[in-house]
Design an enzyme around this catalytic site. Structure first.
Site, short mmCIF file in Angstrom:
data_model
loop_
_atom_site.label_atom_id
_atom_site.label_comp_id
_atom_site.label_asym_id
_atom_site.label_seq_id
_atom_site.Cartn_x
_atom_site.Cartn_y
_atom_site.Cartn_z
N LYS A 184 0.89 -1.32 0.10
CA LYS A 184 0.04 0.08 -0.03
C LYS A 184 0.84 1.33 0.00
CE LYS A 184 -3.89 2.01 2.03
NZ LYS A 184 -5.08 2.11 2.99
N GLU A 190 9.71 -5.61 4.75
CA GLU A 190 9.88 -7.05 4.16
C GLU A 190 9.74 -6.82 2.78
OE1 GLU A 190 7.70 -6.90 8.43
OE2 GLU A 190 7.71 -5.74 6.44
N GLY A 243 -5.55 -2.42 3.79
CA GLY A 243 -4.93 -3.52 3.38
C GLY A 243 -5.48 -4.98 3.70
N ARG A 244 -6.14 -5.13 4.81
CA ARG A 244 -6.74 -6.37 4.57
C ARG A 244 -8.19 -6.59 4.24
NH1 ARG A 244 -6.00 -3.70 9.33
NH2 ARG A 244 -7.90 -3.14 10.49
N GLU A 329 -6.47 -8.27 13.62
CA GLU A 329 -5.93 -7.21 13.22
C GLU A 329 -7.06 -5.99 13.38
OE1 GLU A 329 -2.10 -6.44 10.84
OE2 GLU A 329 -3.61 -5.48 9.43
N HIS A 360 -7.87 -35.22 14.41
CA HIS A 360 -7.15 -35.85 15.01
C HIS A 360 -5.66 -35.17 15.56
CE1 HIS A 360 -8.63 -39.70 13.30
NE2 HIS A 360 -9.16 -39.01 12.30
N LYS A 471 7.74 -3.33 14.57
CA LYS A 471 8.49 -3.14 13.40
C LYS A 471 9.77 -1.93 13.60
CE LYS A 471 5.32 -4.13 9.92
NZ LYS A 471 4.56 -3.62 8.46
#
Length: 498
Positions: A184, A190, A243-244, A329, A360, A471
């Site tokens: 964005k 990263e 963003g999400r 978030e 399981h 960060k």
């Protein structure tokens, strides 16, 4: 007026089987069908009285007004001074916002058409680099829908760990790879580190103009151009698209390219259908609203700290990971929109798994553990495989039986270790067929459910300041600008020497 939560806290705790016995119409009352999805909330502890109590909270928090404000394009993300316009990307919002989104979609389609016509040379592989919402959405869509009809090899890399990037490099040929950078701000540490490594890989693979093989997806197009991407290969999206919540925008480019534009349009259409349902349906028959009421019943009345989601379809294996970011978030906060402590539990921890594998691994705790965990089953009626029908039949029967077993339980006074307390809640989402339209509707359902939770709790689900401190400290650690505690200092010394 402030919401009065005391009626919620005081709601009764009848066993689920008692609720069914006392209300022959319970299944119909707490089931909703919309956009090819069937929602069954009857195995939760919602009752007509609970819905009435939650409707009072919704009225006090002005859910109808805030819902309309979101679709109208008002500045409801007050902490960042922004509108919230991801719904406009799928045709539901202010006319000017919908028109702007349509123009950006047209730009994206034109670039896809050019790629398919060979304007960027031989393209057989797509290396999508992003993180968080810039990766989770495209990854979910491509993985869920692109197993049979995918037109390109796609790798979506988010982790800054070089192992992840090397795995993608090993699968692809550099001179046939299109690198897609999704950020964005176009400053995400990263993503930009991975981007520079990808450019170096292209050079080493004999690509003379690595930047010519890069597509940028960003709300900061000037920064992308400054970094080196030609303006014709920058696909912008608005600052008002979080963003999400961004897979509907140009962030969905790898899905649109890999699956085809028609599939991407159907994804948007399904999400728009869910938006209209959310906007127009009364609370007692509104899937996102009822789901949020159930969420809040368990956090506020029962003190539940987690919520589990199990996808009984391998194609939806990434859904729990996608929901972790969307829900935690968005609503994992302790300060309200008024700047004051919320004073009550907010988002539960979202976790989950896939199909019978999870049975399981973690269902022991769900059936007999000391934690009450609301469970959500997501299944698809039509199989996604061509094997004999026994596979899909067993898959679905397991999903349905687990919900029944959680509710019913089994007494065993002679051997308590083999007793099941029962009365453990679950909801089920049964999708007619997994296709772009229904997947779009499913994701939009979760988005609107998250919005309702935030509004009723009085928090802003559209900012994420909680991700910033770590960060900042990581950057400070790299530069030596910050003095850390003895433990952290020792870990840095052990890892890097000195």
């Amino acid at each position: 007026m402030a919401a009065d939560w005391s009626p919620i806290v005081a709601l009764g705790r009848d066993r689920l089987e008692t609720l069914f016995a006392g209300d022959p119409g319970r299944l119909a009352r707490f089931s909703v069908d919309v956009a090819g999805l069937h929602f069954d909330f009857s195995k939760t502890h919602l009752t007509p009285a609970a819905v009435t109590a939650f409707e009072a909270v919704a009225k006090a928090q002005d859910l109808p007004g805030k819902r309309e404000a979101m679709f109208r394009g008002d500045t409801i993300n007050t902490s960042e001074g922004r509108a919230v316009e991801h719904t406009a990307e799928r045709g539901e919002g202010a006319p000017e916002s919908v028109a702007r989104a349509a123009a950006l979609h047209a730009r994206m389609r034109a670039l896809i058409d050019a790629i398919e016509a060979g304007a960027l040379g031989d393209v057989r592989h797509i290396l999508h680099i992003g993180i968080g919402g810039s990766a989770l959405g495209p990854d979910l869509i491509v993985d869920a829908l692109g197993r049979d009809d995918r037109r390109y090899d796609v790798a979506i890399v988010s982790n800054v760990d070089g192992v992840a990037l090397e795995e993608a490099f090993a699968k692809f040929e550099a001179d046939a790879t299109l690198v897609v950078l999704a950020s964005k701000t176009f400053t995400t540490t990263e993503t930009m580190l991975n981007a520079n490594s990808a450019l170096q890989w292209l050079r080493e693979g004999g690509v003379e103009d690595p930047f010519g093989r890069v597509i940028a997806l960003t709300a900061a197009p000037d920064k992308a151009v400054e970094w080196g991407v030609d303006d014709t290969r920058v696909l912008p999206f608005g600052e008002s698209v979080g963003g999400r919540y961004s897979l509907w925008s140009s962030i969905g480019f790898p899905a649109a390219l890999a699956l085809g534009w028609d599939a991407f349009e159907q994804l948007l259409e399904g999400a728009g259908e869910m938006d209209r349902h959310f906007r127009l349906a009364a609370a007692h028959e509104n899937a996102p609203v009822l789901a949020a009421f159930a969420d809040l019943y368990y956090t506020q009345n029962r003190g539940c700290e987690t919520r589990a989601v199990f996808a009984y379809d391998e194609r939806l294996r990434l859904l729990p990971s996608y929901l972790q970011q969307l829900e935690m978030e968005s609503n994992g906060k302790s300060v309200g929109i008024d700047g004051q402590p919320v004073g009550r539990a907010t988002a539960p921890i979202t976790w989950g798994g896939v199909g019978t594998d999870a049975q399981h691994a973690v269902f022991q705790l769900l059936h007999q553990g000391t934690h009450l965990v609301p469970v959500e089953f997501v299944a698809v009626a039509e199989p996604g495989d061509a094997l004999n029908e026994d596979h899909h039949r067993q898959l679905l029967l397991n999903a349905f039986a687990q919900g029944a077993a959680l509710m019913k339980g089994r007494a065993n006074d002679a051997d308590l270790a083999r007793a099941y307390p029962g009365d453990r809640p679950s909801s089920t989402i049964l999708i007619d067929v997994l296709e772009p339209r229904t997947l779009g509707a499913l994701i939009a359902f979760y988005e609107q459910r998250t919005f309702v939770n935030g509004v009723l709790l009085g928090i802003n689900p559209f900012d994420q300041f909680g991700v910033e401190l770590g960060k900042e400290m990581a950057k400070a650690a790299g530069s030596g600008a910050l003095e850390f505690d003895p433990s952290t200092t020792d870990l840095i010394r052990r890892a890097f020497g000195g």
